[in-house]
Motif scaffolding. Sequence first.
Motif, PDB file in Angstrom:
ATOM      1  N   ALA A 258       0.849  -1.209   0.000  1.00  0.00           N
ATOM      2  CA  ALA A 258       0.000   0.000   0.000  1.00  0.00           C
ATOM      3  C   ALA A 258       0.879   1.252   0.000  1.00  0.00           C
ATOM      4  CB  ALA A 258      -0.896  -0.011   1.230  1.00  0.00           C
ATOM      5  N   ASP A 259       0.317   2.374  -0.408  1.00  0.00           N
ATOM      6  CA  ASP A 259       1.086   3.623  -0.427  1.00  0.00           C
ATOM      7  C   ASP A 259       1.459   4.044   0.999  1.00  0.00           C
ATOM      8  OD1 ASP A 259      -0.933   6.078   0.386  1.00  0.00           O
ATOM      9  OD2 ASP A 259      -1.997   4.369  -0.453  1.00  0.00           O
ATOM     10  N   GLU A 260       2.417   4.934   1.117  1.00  0.00           N
ATOM     11  CA  GLU A 260       2.988   5.304   2.416  1.00  0.00           C
ATOM     12  C   GLU A 260       1.979   5.951   3.371  1.00  0.00           C
ATOM     13  OE1 GLU A 260       6.431   7.718   2.352  1.00  0.00           O
ATOM     14  OE2 GLU A 260       7.716   6.063   1.719  1.00  0.00           O
ATOM     15  N   ASP A 261       1.004   6.641   2.776  1.00  0.00           N
ATOM     16  CA  ASP A 261       0.060   7.398   3.602  1.00  0.00           C
ATOM     17  C   ASP A 261      -1.138   6.550   4.068  1.00  0.00           C
ATOM     18  OD1 ASP A 261      -0.816   9.837   4.749  1.00  0.00           O
ATOM     19  OD2 ASP A 261      -2.287  10.037   3.112  1.00  0.00           O
ATOM     20  N   ALA A 262      -1.184   5.269   3.645  1.00  0.00           N
ATOM     21  CA  ALA A 262      -2.393   4.458   3.849  1.00  0.00           C
ATOM     22  C   ALA A 262      -2.831   4.389   5.317  1.00  0.00           C
ATOM     23  CB  ALA A 262      -2.170   3.051   3.300  1.00  0.00           C
ATOM     24  N   VAL A 263      -1.874   4.215   6.223  1.00  0.00           N
ATOM     25  CA  VAL A 263      -2.246   4.051   7.637  1.00  0.00           C
ATOM     26  C   VAL A 263      -2.767   5.380   8.209  1.00  0.00           C
ATOM     27  CG1 VAL A 263      -1.336   3.576   9.949  1.00  0.00           C
ATOM     28  CG2 VAL A 263      -0.687   2.119   8.004  1.00  0.00           C
ATOM     29  N   ASN A 264      -2.045   6.461   7.947  1.00  0.00           N
ATOM     30  CA  ASN A 264      -2.490   7.769   8.477  1.00  0.00           C
ATOM     31  C   ASN A 264      -3.867   8.136   7.939  1.00  0.00           C
ATOM     32  OD1 ASN A 264      -0.084   8.060   9.803  1.00  0.00           O
ATOM     33  ND2 ASN A 264       0.895   9.146   8.103  1.00  0.00           N
TER      34      ASN A 264
END
Length: 474
Positions: A258-264
């Motif tokens: 997943a892209d880096e921002d997915a969790v935030n």
Amino acid sequence: MNTQEFYINGQWVAPNSAATMDVINPSTEEVCATIAIGDQADTDAAVAAAKAAFPAWSQTDKADRVALLQKFRDIYVSRAEDMAQAISTEMGAPQQLARVQQIGAGTWHIDGFLKAFDGFEFEKMHTPTEATLLEPIGVCALITPWNWPMNQIILKVIPAIATGCTVVLKPSEVSPLSGILFAEFMHEAGFPAGVFNLVNGDGPGVGSQLSCHPDVDMVSFTGSSRAGIAISKAAADTLKRVSLELGGKGANIIFADADEDAVNRGAARCFRNSGQSCNAPTRMLVERSRYDEAVIQAAATAEATRVGPASEEGEHIGPVVSEAQFTKIQDLIEIGKKEARLVAGGTGRPDGLNRGYFVRPTVFADVNNDMEIARTEIFGPVLSIIPFDTEEEAVALANDTVYGLTNYVQSSDDAKRMRVGRQLRSGMVETNGKGFAQGSPFGGYKQSGNGREGGAFGLHEFLEVKALSGFVAE
Ligand SMILES: NC(=O)c1ccc[n+]([C@@H]2O[C@H](COP(=O)([O-])OP(=O)(O)OC[C@H]3O[C@@H](n4cnc5c(N)ncnc54)[C@H](O)[C@@H]3O)[C@@H](O)[C@H]2O)c1
């Protein structure tokens, strides 16, 4: 604002009884308004007005209905600030959220309906001599919740009236001010008397009176599963149509790619509107190789989420709606502390806030699907993080819930997103942070309900289907 009367048959009328209820501002815990509460006589008067208006309204030209809906839209836009303040005061949405998202959702859905209505065919030739006619179902009772008040009211009133139905609206008694303002806008738009009616009241009173009323043809409800079951049972004796939009326990599947921002992004979405959204992604399922990092990121997002009064400008989240919801959420956080690993937030108010129903954005790690915090719709800013090892396991965990409203998938692999999306048992699947398109059908599988709202599907909800044979086309 007329909080002491109901809007019935084109005018504001005094209630039958003297019963009232206080509306509490959740940011201050103070009474911000007192509303009249309806009884059986008020419900009967509103239903009778809607029934009397139905024959004429159902026969009006589509163009005439569109003109009135456009007029309503203009008033809604010009009075947006009043509406934003009503919502902010009654349910605690901060200024920016109220103005942009709460109000904006309403305009967006009106436009979606107007577009769908434009090309909507009410009559089709099925064979050369048989036509299929779509006709308004009749008198509709619309029962709405407090979490996205204008979103919910507009998703019901606009399509019902556009298709030629007449309605009785009962907004949530917790957030009735926006509903009263909405009735003022409908009056100003000039809908014929009886087409739109509003009675305030609680669930056991006006809510159940509408659900079992012999002259109500359909109930459209959004809210808790508990009330959805009660309404379905009450409606059974008259076999009226019941359309339900209930709760959710959405899974957000975050694959390692997943892209880096997915969790935030996922955590922020869970906390939006103080976690009071039926489609909130409250279970974050994270592939094992990204799990530890995800726990740290989600905790950081929670800690960076500011909580404050609804009257303040800014991007903070507000309080939850009521003392009852605050207590329920505190109890569930307490249970979570025993079941799982608390990594952000917890019980009690955020620092610096000693009044108001403010909840700390909370994150639990090492959750499994058997835990109560993973199964219950908490309806507060509380995120549960669950690790997984395989795609099959992620799908199984996501589907292991009584709910099926919105699930989410994050992956840079297009084929995987689509493959997983197809296997998820929910009415909606959003992937890679791409939101729901205007006019898409909003609704759930399983115990998340059976209705579809928005666009052409939302118009269909309020229609009966007739096969008319021996038809001679004009
Ligand atoms: N899916 C959603 O959008 C949504 C919205 C609000 C609340 N909820 C869920 O509901 C829980 C409790 O919130 P709530 O108590 O305000 O919701 P609720 O379901 O009790 O109330 C929603 C609406 O239904 C009416 N109602 C309640 N009982 C009724 C009955 N027996 N017959 C007819 N109408 C009835 C209420 O007056 C209100 O207008 C929340 O924790 C959340 O889980 C879900």
